[in-house]
Design a protein around this motif. Structure first.
Motif, PDB file in Angstrom:
ATOM      1  N   ASN A 117      19.285 -17.016 -27.585  1.00 49.51           N
ATOM      2  CA  ASN A 117      18.403 -18.069 -28.115  1.00 49.51           C
ATOM      3  C   ASN A 117      18.750 -19.432 -27.323  1.00 49.51           C
ATOM      4  O   ASN A 117      19.033 -20.469 -27.633  1.00 49.51           O
ATOM      5  N   ILE A 118      20.119 -18.921 -26.097  1.00 45.66           N
ATOM      6  CA  ILE A 118      20.380 -20.458 -25.540  1.00 45.66           C
ATOM      7  C   ILE A 118      20.333 -20.308 -24.335  1.00 45.66           C
ATOM      8  O   ILE A 118      20.465 -18.665 -23.159  1.00 45.66           O
ATOM      9  N   THR A 156      20.544 -13.442 -21.667  1.00 43.97           N
ATOM     10  CA  THR A 156      19.913 -12.698 -22.263  1.00 43.97           C
ATOM     11  C   THR A 156      20.267 -11.568 -22.926  1.00 43.97           C
ATOM     12  O   THR A 156      19.234 -10.440 -23.318  1.00 43.97           O
ATOM     13  N   SER A 157      21.013 -10.726 -21.500  1.00 38.24           N
ATOM     14  CA  SER A 157      20.920  -9.108 -22.262  1.00 38.24           C
ATOM     15  C   SER A 157      22.135  -9.069 -23.431  1.00 38.24           C
ATOM     16  O   SER A 157      22.865  -8.117 -22.961  1.00 38.24           O
ATOM     17  N   SER A 158      22.773 -10.242 -23.870  1.00 42.75           N
ATOM     18  CA  SER A 158      24.088 -10.205 -24.810  1.00 42.75           C
ATOM     19  C   SER A 158      23.536 -10.847 -26.275  1.00 42.75           C
ATOM     20  O   SER A 158      21.851 -11.036 -26.334  1.00 42.75           O
ATOM     21  N   ALA A 179      30.652 -17.358 -27.404  1.00 43.00           N
ATOM     22  CA  ALA A 179      29.481 -17.555 -26.415  1.00 43.00           C
ATOM     23  C   ALA A 179      30.271 -17.587 -25.200  1.00 43.00           C
ATOM     24  O   ALA A 179      30.108 -17.556 -24.091  1.00 43.00           O
ATOM     25  N   TYR A 180      31.196 -19.009 -25.196  1.00 42.24           N
ATOM     26  CA  TYR A 180      32.410 -19.760 -24.286  1.00 42.24           C
ATOM     27  C   TYR A 180      33.210 -18.547 -23.853  1.00 42.24           C
ATOM     28  O   TYR A 180      33.148 -18.436 -22.437  1.00 42.24           O
ATOM     29  N   LYS A 181      33.418 -17.648 -24.678  1.00 45.36           N
ATOM     30  CA  LYS A 181      34.841 -16.500 -23.521  1.00 45.36           C
ATOM     31  C   LYS A 181      33.223 -15.154 -23.102  1.00 45.36           C
ATOM     32  O   LYS A 181      34.467 -14.887 -21.689  1.00 45.36           O
TER      33      LYS A 181
END
Length: 146
Positions: free
Chosen positions: A33-34, A27-29, A103-105
């Motif tokens: 939204n996921i 949430t800090s990035s 997001a994966y990385k």
């Protein structure tokens, strides 16, 4: 406190803390939204070759129907894309979009930091003992049926 109580206390708190910290890291990035669960789906889709729904569902130990709902949301949010197989146009494969790869990385970096924090002060025998204990714990969870 005896070893049983100490291990029980650590495990219960550790599971909760990992989930909380992982949620905060997300949430800090740019990936607000996921959820952590969504991030684990992205991890199962992976950054290698596109995978079919059944393979991803097996990795996550969920039904294809359950996975479909989550994938629909991730497609709408721009993290996952559906690709038709070149060999069989009826087969739909899943792959991460550019946003999904980022997001994966990001998630992998969190896990790398977590593992390195554990290993940095352990000697070889402590690392071996921890690895063995965690594998036994994983086997318990995989075989546990309630």
């Amino acid at each position: 406190m005896n070893h049983y109580q100490a291990i029980n206390d650590v495990l219960v708190k550790l599971f909760n803390e990992i989930m909380d910290i992982e949620e905060k890291a997300l949430t800090s990035s740019e990936f607000k939204n996921i959820s952590v669960n969504d991030m684990h789906i992205l991890d199962a889709v992976g950054i290698q070759e596109p995978r079919n729904m059944s393979a991803v569902a097996r990795t996550l130990s969920v039904t294809v129907g359950t996975l479909t709902i989550a994938i629909n949301n991730l497609v709408k949010k721009g993290y996952v894309k559906r690709i038709r197989s070149q060999e069989d146009r009826r087969v739909v494969l899943l792959a991460l979009s550019d946003k999904g790869v980022r997001a994966y990385k990001h998630h992998q970096a969190f896990h790398d930091k977590m593992v390195m924090a554990i290993l940095k002060d352990l000697n070889a025998s402590e690392t071996e003992a921890l690895t063995t204990a965690l594998i036994k714990l994983q086997k318990f969870f995989r075989s546990y049926s309630g």
